[in-house]
Design an enzyme around this catalytic site. Structure first.
Site, PDB file in Angstrom:
ATOM      1  N   ARG A  15      42.029 -19.555  39.548  1.00 14.46           N
ATOM      2  CA  ARG A  15      42.551 -20.355  40.579  1.00 14.46           C
ATOM      3  C   ARG A  15      41.327 -21.561  40.864  1.00 14.46           C
ATOM      4  O   ARG A  15      40.748 -21.514  41.888  1.00 14.46           O
ATOM      5  CB  ARG A  15      42.628 -19.619  42.024  1.00 14.46           C
ATOM      6  CG  ARG A  15      43.839 -18.748  41.717  1.00 14.46           C
ATOM      7  CD  ARG A  15      44.192 -17.784  43.165  1.00 14.46           C
ATOM      8  NE  ARG A  15      44.635 -18.787  44.075  1.00 14.46           N
ATOM      9  CZ  ARG A  15      45.162 -18.377  45.253  1.00 14.46           C
ATOM     10  NH1 ARG A  15      44.806 -17.157  45.747  1.00 14.46           N
ATOM     11  NH2 ARG A  15      45.704 -19.209  46.455  1.00 14.46           N
ATOM     12  N   ARG A  18      46.269 -10.134  56.483  1.00 17.21           N
ATOM     13  CA  ARG A  18      45.778 -11.397  56.088  1.00 17.21           C
ATOM     14  C   ARG A  18      46.622 -12.288  56.602  1.00 17.21           C
ATOM     15  O   ARG A  18      46.578 -13.403  56.980  1.00 17.21           O
ATOM     16  CB  ARG A  18      45.252 -11.615  54.507  1.00 17.21           C
ATOM     17  CG  ARG A  18      43.918 -10.942  54.320  1.00 17.21           C
ATOM     18  CD  ARG A  18      43.480 -11.317  52.965  1.00 17.21           C
ATOM     19  NE  ARG A  18      43.312 -12.587  53.035  1.00 17.21           N
ATOM     20  CZ  ARG A  18      42.758 -13.248  51.847  1.00 17.21           C
ATOM     21  NH1 ARG A  18      42.274 -12.706  50.791  1.00 17.21           N
ATOM     22  NH2 ARG A  18      42.571 -14.496  51.753  1.00 17.21           N
ATOM     23  N   LYS A  39      51.217 -18.938  58.208  1.00 15.01           N
ATOM     24  CA  LYS A  39      49.658 -18.799  57.765  1.00 15.01           C
ATOM     25  C   LYS A  39      49.426 -19.939  56.910  1.00 15.01           C
ATOM     26  O   LYS A  39      48.312 -20.744  57.022  1.00 15.01           O
ATOM     27  CB  LYS A  39      49.460 -17.420  56.735  1.00 15.01           C
ATOM     28  CG  LYS A  39      48.157 -17.655  56.056  1.00 15.01           C
ATOM     29  CD  LYS A  39      47.950 -16.246  55.439  1.00 15.01           C
ATOM     30  CE  LYS A  39      48.450 -16.376  53.929  1.00 15.01           C
ATOM     31  NZ  LYS A  39      47.776 -17.069  52.991  1.00 15.01           N
ATOM     32  N   ASN A  40      50.283 -20.397  56.109  1.00 17.98           N
ATOM     33  CA  ASN A  40      49.987 -21.615  54.986  1.00 17.98           C
ATOM     34  C   ASN A  40      50.057 -22.963  55.404  1.00 17.98           C
ATOM     35  O   ASN A  40      49.568 -23.761  54.877  1.00 17.98           O
ATOM     36  CB  ASN A  40      50.362 -21.329  53.519  1.00 17.98           C
ATOM     37  CG  ASN A  40      49.879 -20.183  52.629  1.00 17.98           C
ATOM     38  OD1 ASN A  40      48.928 -19.598  53.258  1.00 17.98           O
ATOM     39  ND2 ASN A  40      50.757 -19.874  51.695  1.00 17.98           N
ATOM     40  N   ASP A  60      55.169 -16.617  45.980  1.00 17.96           N
ATOM     41  CA  ASP A  60      54.859 -15.688  47.228  1.00 17.96           C
ATOM     42  C   ASP A  60      55.872 -14.711  47.395  1.00 17.96           C
ATOM     43  O   ASP A  60      55.669 -13.878  48.258  1.00 17.96           O
ATOM     44  CB  ASP A  60      54.239 -16.529  48.462  1.00 17.96           C
ATOM     45  CG  ASP A  60      53.080 -17.344  48.134  1.00 17.96           C
ATOM     46  OD1 ASP A  60      52.557 -18.084  49.000  1.00 17.96           O
ATOM     47  OD2 ASP A  60      52.557 -16.976  47.105  1.00 17.96           O
ATOM     48  N   CYS A  77      40.531 -14.741  42.244  1.00 22.06           N
ATOM     49  CA  CYS A  77      40.792 -13.644  43.232  1.00 22.06           C
ATOM     50  C   CYS A  77      41.783 -12.741  42.667  1.00 22.06           C
ATOM     51  O   CYS A  77      41.896 -13.019  41.147  1.00 22.06           O
ATOM     52  CB  CYS A  77      41.316 -14.305  44.542  1.00 22.06           C
ATOM     53  SG  CYS A  77      43.108 -14.942  43.876  1.00 22.06           S
TER      54      CYS A  77
HETATM   55  C1  EPZ Z   1      48.696 -22.012  47.921  1.00 20.58           C
HETATM   56  O1  EPZ Z   1      47.681 -21.602  47.192  1.00 20.58           O
HETATM   57  C2  EPZ Z   1      48.964 -20.800  48.756  1.00 20.58           C
HETATM   58  N1  EPZ Z   1      47.840 -20.803  49.660  1.00 20.58           N
HETATM   59  C3  EPZ Z   1      49.093 -19.620  47.976  1.00 20.58           C
HETATM   60  O2  EPZ Z   1      49.688 -18.504  48.682  1.00 20.58           O
HETATM   61  C4  EPZ Z   1      50.503 -19.920  46.895  1.00 20.58           C
HETATM   62  O3  EPZ Z   1      50.877 -18.826  46.270  1.00 20.58           O
HETATM   63  C5  EPZ Z   1      50.383 -21.060  46.269  1.00 20.58           C
HETATM   64  O4  EPZ Z   1      49.809 -22.280  46.903  1.00 20.58           O
HETATM   65  C6  EPZ Z   1      51.467 -21.404  45.193  1.00 20.58           C
HETATM   66  O5  EPZ Z   1      52.406 -21.815  46.148  1.00 20.58           O
HETATM   67  C7  EPZ Z   1      47.679 -21.468  50.851  1.00 20.58           C
HETATM   68  O6  EPZ Z   1      48.493 -22.735  50.859  1.00 20.58           O
HETATM   69  C8  EPZ Z   1      46.562 -21.283  51.589  1.00 20.58           C
HETATM   70  P1  EPZ Z   1      47.973 -23.965  43.993  1.00 20.58           P
HETATM   71  P2  EPZ Z   1      46.887 -22.732  46.193  1.00 20.58           P
HETATM   72  O7  EPZ Z   1      46.645 -24.797  43.983  1.00 20.58           O
HETATM   73  O8  EPZ Z   1      47.243 -24.131  46.699  1.00 20.58           O
HETATM   74  C9  EPZ Z   1      46.312 -23.933  39.567  1.00 20.58           C
HETATM   75  C10 EPZ Z   1      49.637 -16.592  49.922  1.00 20.58           C
HETATM   76  O9  EPZ Z   1      49.987 -15.305  49.324  1.00 20.58           O
HETATM   77  N2  EPZ Z   1      45.456 -24.970  40.013  1.00 20.58           N
HETATM   78  O10 EPZ Z   1      49.266 -24.483  44.416  1.00 20.58           O
HETATM   79  O11 EPZ Z   1      45.554 -22.091  46.066  1.00 20.58           O
HETATM   80  C11 EPZ Z   1      45.986 -22.664  40.118  1.00 20.58           C
HETATM   81  O12 EPZ Z   1      45.133 -21.763  39.415  1.00 20.58           O
HETATM   82  C12 EPZ Z   1      48.844 -17.564  48.898  1.00 20.58           C
HETATM   83  O13 EPZ Z   1      49.753 -16.966  50.997  1.00 20.58           O
HETATM   84  C13 EPZ Z   1      44.424 -25.646  39.011  1.00 20.58           C
HETATM   85  O14 EPZ Z   1      44.408 -25.193  37.790  1.00 20.58           O
HETATM   86  O15 EPZ Z   1      47.645 -22.805  44.909  1.00 20.58           O
HETATM   87  C14 EPZ Z   1      47.565 -22.152  40.144  1.00 20.58           C
HETATM   88  O16 EPZ Z   1      47.738 -21.510  38.707  1.00 20.58           O
HETATM   89  C15 EPZ Z   1      48.524 -16.766  47.635  1.00 20.58           C
HETATM   90  N3  EPZ Z   1      43.361 -26.336  39.662  1.00 20.58           N
HETATM   91  C16 EPZ Z   1      48.551 -23.350  40.363  1.00 20.58           C
HETATM   92  O17 EPZ Z   1      47.647 -24.352  39.984  1.00 20.58           O
HETATM   93  C17 EPZ Z   1      43.252 -26.791  40.923  1.00 20.58           C
HETATM   94  O18 EPZ Z   1      42.755 -27.677  41.271  1.00 20.58           O
HETATM   95  C18 EPZ Z   1      48.789 -23.576  41.584  1.00 20.58           C
HETATM   96  O19 EPZ Z   1      47.975 -23.289  42.419  1.00 20.58           O
HETATM   97  C19 EPZ Z   1      44.373 -26.210  41.823  1.00 20.58           C
HETATM   98  C20 EPZ Z   1      45.248 -25.453  41.543  1.00 20.58           C
END
Ligand code: EPZ
Length: 417
Positions: A122, A397, A23-24, A305, A117
């Site tokens: 996030r 999802r 998915k990701n 995850d 969410c």
């Molecule tokens: C991706 O989300 C995945 N989703 C998530 O999978 C996964 O849990 C996550 O990466 C971590 O591995 C997709 O790829 C579509 P991040 P993403 O940006 O990119 C903070 C699932 O279950 N952050 O790596 O949204 C954020 O709040 C989903 O399949 C900022 O502060 O996660 C988090 O604490 C859930 N500012 C951390 O970084 C930003 O601009 C990591 O978030 C971006 C992120």
């Protein structure tokens, strides 16, 4: 009443199951179709709710989709609209992945700020800072990000923290920028590498994906391509835990073992029998898992995850375990539901302490997010008696026909609508 799953637990799973495409990886690859006027073809696009949502979003932007079975061809001959509306973005945060490609291809984008969410606030500040470094004018207007750039210019970007979609958004934007972009502190997840492979097949010039330093040499245009999406390491890990927690003997195939290193190591620490092939893993569940401690971290560390799924297994261990969640601030919702099934879990900030019990008892439980719903299904497979998991749309999802895959392994699981 929304669909729910009914599970009769206590049956050891046996047999072989194939993993679907990730998915990701599918979501950013679909967004990459915005970067070219030619078709992008995916032979193995998974049939998931989030994939359908992303396709619907692309169609509002001007994409046409030809789909037959798993093969999909996506084409954005012209961008007809540059707005990703709130009602779509609020159902799926990954919609933010259209931001970079829209600015790069079309010169402008209006994307609703994704609210928080279930698992956390996030924010997307890193995405916006990076786009600004590439020369985009960024404004926040009425809950929307408005971004404009006549032509993006290559830049050196250092991310403040590892962000998967942040890295992906900026990598896509940089493919059409003028000059070279370097992204430092980039995410190293396999899905980032898979997107880079897709972009390079389109004529992109990306080096270093999979490491924390990615270099992108901008090109004037990108062409169409055919890209096979990488297997879903989280679905694979979830199915492996299903074999372990039911004391079963399951071969999970069509996966990339190197993408599961930290997960397989942890499961072996718990006494789970793991045999690794070139594209498969055979898992044999122990009579009772041993306790262990785990701390989530970005790839190649233990994936956030997979945290809920491992916690579910540790809930049955013969001793005390500790799970520390370092990526998201509220990703223990599954703990309260596991307690309803008989688990003994106390959470304190980012750490959960689990005192293993001999077995779970079936109960009615409710899913809260995608991976929490998977954990509750795993608990139901192991529990004595019947478990009913409500709000299973969370599961849909990110898991393709999960109950069919589990039933083919001998599970007594049915979807009730
Ligand atoms: C991706 O989300 C995945 N989703 C998530 O999978 C996964 O849990 C996550 O990466 C971590 O591995 C997709 O790829 C579509 P991040 P993403 O940006 O990119 C903070 C699932 O279950 N952050 O790596 O949204 C954020 O709040 C989903 O399949 C900022 O502060 O996660 C988090 O604490 C859930 N500012 C951390 O970084 C930003 O601009 C990591 O978030 C971006 C992120």
């Amino acid at each position: 009443m929304p669909a729910r799953l009914e599970i009769e637990g206590g049956i050891p799973l046996r047999g072989t199951v194939k993993v679907s495409a990730a998915k990701n990886a599918a979501l950013p690859a679909l967004a990459a179709a915005l970067l070219t006027a030619e078709p992008l073809v995916f032979p193995n696009l998974p049939d998931l709710q989030d994939v359908r949502t992303m396709i619907r979003l692309l169609q509002t932007l001007g994409a046409t989709i030809d789909r037959n079975d798993a093969r999909a061809s996506v084409r954005v001959a012209r961008v007809l609209k540059d707005e990703a509306a709130y009602e779509l973005v609020s159902t799926m945060r990954a919609s933010v992945l259209v931001l970079g490609p829209l600015v790069a291809r079309h010169g402008s984008a209006r994307v609703a700020l994704p609210g928080g969410c279930a698992i956390g606030v996030r924010p997307i500040d890193q995405h916006l800072k990076g786009l600004a470094k590439l020369g985009a004018e960024i404004a926040i207007e009425n809950g929307y990000v408005v971004a404009r750039a006549s032509r993006l210019r290559g830049a050196s970007i250092t991310l403040d923290m590892v962000t998967v979609t942040g890295t992906e958004n900026l990598m896509m934007a940089a493919t059409l920028a003028q000059g070279t972009t370097v992204i430092e502190n980039a995410a190293r997840e396999p899905e980032v590498s898979d997107l880079a492979a897709c972009l390079n097949a389109m004529g992109g010039r990306i080096d270093g994906a999979g490491t924390s330093r990615i270099e992108i040499e901008g090109v004037p245009t990108l062409a169409g391509a055919t890209h096979r999406i990488v297997p879903d390491r989280i679905e694979a890990g979830t199915l492996i835990v299903a074999g372990a927690i039911t004391r079963g003997d399951v071969t999970v195939s069509d996966l990339v073992p190197d993408h599961l290193g930290a997960v397989l190591a942890k499961l072996e620490e718990c006494g789970v029998g793991i045999e690794v092939g070139s594209t498969w893993v055979r898992v044999r569940g122990p009579e009772r898992p041993r306790p262990t401690d785990v701390v989530t971290s970005p790839f190649p560390g233990f994936a956030t995850d997979m945290q809920a799924q491992l916690m579910t297994l540790l809930g049955l261990a013969d001793g005390q375990s500790r799970v520390t969640e370092t990526i998201f601030e509220n990703r223990f919702m599954h703990a309260a539901e596991l307690v309803r099934l008989g688990a003994r879990i106390e959470t304190e900030g980012s750490t959960a302490t689990i005192r293993g019990v001999r077995h779970y008892q079936g109960a009615q439980v409710m899913a809260s997010d995608l991976r929490a719903s998977a954990a509750l299904v795993l608990a139901g497979l192991a529990a004595r008696g019947r478990t009913e998991v409500a709000r299973v749309y969370h599961l849909d999802r990110g898991y393709e026909r999960m109950e069919t895959k589990l039933a083919n392994l001998g599970a007594r699981i049915e979807r009730r609508t």
